[in-house]
Design an enzyme around this catalytic site. Sequence first.
Site, PDB file in Angstrom:
ATOM      1  N   ASP A   1      15.780 -40.180  -2.131  1.00 16.56           N
ATOM      2  CA  ASP A   1      15.932 -41.220  -3.155  1.00 16.56           C
ATOM      3  C   ASP A   1      15.070 -42.453  -2.843  1.00 16.56           C
ATOM      4  OD1 ASP A   1      16.824 -42.252  -5.516  1.00 16.56           O
ATOM      5  OD2 ASP A   1      18.915 -42.508  -4.935  1.00 16.56           O
ATOM      6  N   ASP A   2      15.624 -43.440  -2.137  1.00 16.00           N
ATOM      7  CA  ASP A   2      14.887 -44.663  -1.776  1.00 16.00           C
ATOM      8  C   ASP A   2      15.048 -44.880  -0.273  1.00 16.00           C
ATOM      9  OD1 ASP A   2      14.200 -45.786  -4.571  1.00 16.00           O
ATOM     10  OD2 ASP A   2      16.340 -45.328  -4.690  1.00 16.00           O
TER      11      ASP A   2
ATOM     12  N   GLU B   1      25.147 -40.243 -11.762  1.00 17.07           N
ATOM     13  CA  GLU B   1      25.227 -40.886 -10.445  1.00 17.07           C
ATOM     14  C   GLU B   1      26.434 -41.827 -10.499  1.00 17.07           C
ATOM     15  OE1 GLU B   1      22.009 -43.541  -9.531  1.00 17.07           O
ATOM     16  OE2 GLU B   1      22.557 -43.731  -7.417  1.00 17.07           O
TER      17      GLU B   1
ATOM     18  N   HIS C   1      17.652 -38.966 -14.238  1.00 17.78           N
ATOM     19  CA  HIS C   1      18.815 -39.373 -13.455  1.00 17.78           C
ATOM     20  C   HIS C   1      20.015 -39.320 -14.389  1.00 17.78           C
ATOM     21  CE1 HIS C   1      15.938 -40.786 -10.577  1.00 17.78           C
ATOM     22  NE2 HIS C   1      16.831 -41.433  -9.836  1.00 17.78           N
TER      23      HIS C   1
ATOM     24  N   HIS D   1      13.402 -35.720  -5.237  1.00 14.93           N
ATOM     25  CA  HIS D   1      13.998 -36.967  -5.733  1.00 14.93           C
ATOM     26  C   HIS D   1      13.631 -38.076  -4.753  1.00 14.93           C
ATOM     27  CE1 HIS D   1      17.826 -39.058  -7.513  1.00 14.93           C
ATOM     28  NE2 HIS D   1      16.877 -39.926  -7.220  1.00 14.93           N
TER      29      HIS D   1
ATOM     30  N   HIS E   1      11.620 -41.973  -4.951  1.00 17.00           N
ATOM     31  CA  HIS E   1      10.927 -43.021  -5.721  1.00 17.00           C
ATOM     32  C   HIS E   1       9.908 -43.646  -4.786  1.00 17.00           C
ATOM     33  CE1 HIS E   1      14.051 -42.957  -8.894  1.00 17.00           C
ATOM     34  NE2 HIS E   1      14.829 -42.602  -7.884  1.00 17.00           N
TER      35      HIS E   1
HETATM   36 ZN   LIG Z   1      16.833 -41.965  -7.795  1.00 19.90          ZN
END
Ligand SMILES: [Zn+2]
Length: 537
Positions: free
Chosen positions: A284-285, A204, A201, A21, A23
């Site tokens: 994630d980011d 969340e 996704h 996961h 990006h």
């Molecule tokens: Zn994400």
Amino acid sequence: MADPTQSLLYYIEDIPKAELHIHIEGTLEPELMFKLAERNGIKLEGTVSSHKDRRQTFKNLQDFLDLYYEACSVLKEEEDFFDLMNAYLQKAAHDSVLVAEIFFDPQTHTERGVPFETVINGLHRGLCHGYQHYNIKGSLILCFLRHLSEDEAIKTLKEAMPHLDKIIGVGLDSGEVGNPPEKFEKVFSMARDLGLQVVAHAGEEGGPEYITGALDCLKAKRIDHGVQCLSSDELVSSLVARKIPLTVCPLSNIKLQVASRYFNGASPVKQLLDKGLLVTINSDDPAYFGGYINANFVQAVKDCKLTAKDVFNICRNAFNATFLPLVEKEYYLSCLNRFNVESGFAAPPKSVAIFGSRQPAPGTPQYEMARKLAGMFASRGYQVASGGYNGIMKAASHGANDEGGLSLGVLSPRTFRSRNPIGNEYVSKTMLSLSFSSRTSDLIETSEYLIAFPGKMGTFTEIIVSWSHWVGRSERNYPAKKLYIYREPLGTLFQDVVKRLGVSDAEIEHVILFDSLDEVLEGVERDFEERKKKAVF
Ligand SMILES: [Zn+2]
């Protein structure tokens, strides 16, 4: 919040990982953003440090997304996407990532007028470079932006058609609430018909119904985030029964206030693990949330008091949850197990490697001595590895064979073209290496205890490479492989070299010179028992 021990921190840093996961646009650090802006003649507001400050806190997912899309404006040329991928993979390699299944958001770029080809070709080239230079097996998952329409998603899928060999699957990201999975039923069905894997996704910020929708309507194989499943026991049971992996991102949950708004500030990781869900940990980011995958592991370990066993299980879940073929999954799972031994967290396998000259014939004192030692180890359940050809190598295989034990021959038919390609007659299993130097390191990798009998340059090379195996392990406090050298002539030669070069005692602590076979056997057995006692697996 207890700090993990230093040995657990090393374990977290070094254990092989799969990241599922991530990006790629979320890895754009302010430094690279300004570099690309300058290259592309784009004027950005603020400075690197003001952008770093701006990334410190977010009110929610949308607040973050606004900044994220703004930053993407610097990505214009194929080279920019290559640089972005390269920068991420370098960091991932540092965090011991071996497999990465990476999201990209083509619509973020195509709607700014950047052609789809530019995006995918740059990212793909970055992945090829990363596989060759950082040993990371990377692949791409095309994510549709869920705040846009399904028609726009279909248009993007059509643009991807000529590039299906560069994509393994599709996903769904961006603002979740108000954009349920059902909105994209048709485009996901089209993607599945093209043979693409499906992730999404869900859960969340959206409730459990988003997860159910992703599974039932989109047929997702993995759920990205998924932490909101905890509000439905029925859904948790279903996820456990169906073995659906969740790609959880601890720092993201903190930064986007998911932990504070839904879990009273606690991390959901422990609850998810306790319920038997297939949790994986990801970043994630990372350029926005304060850390890459290792930082996410450290956060989860601190918040949830996780042990090395928990970390291991999470990493194993991740490799199992990849879309790799089974053979490759098994390979990476074996890397995990090997790491446990290397780090001293698991007991070592009973294995010795014997090196020495290829000259001695059966019946000579040297041959019979090596054969006897191999037999002593084999009768105690040790695998005996050797170079698999003649002389001491054959004696090692012979001795193991005498006792009905396993004898591994590490051969290199491409190097030794005139030798028997399947090794001597006592070898019970073989391993093939591409070159002389890789054969030496392969042979050392196969075994926990290394024993050198008399020989010439080949054996001396094996001694030096065996010695060097210790480099890097000592600073982690990982156990060194013990190296036993028969005193004359190579043991004395090694001592002379060490003395002349002024090598410290600490650097040769793992090297032992021997005169009798009993010394080797007793030393190995003692070390093996000590390591077994310390092991936690
Ligand atoms: Zn994400």
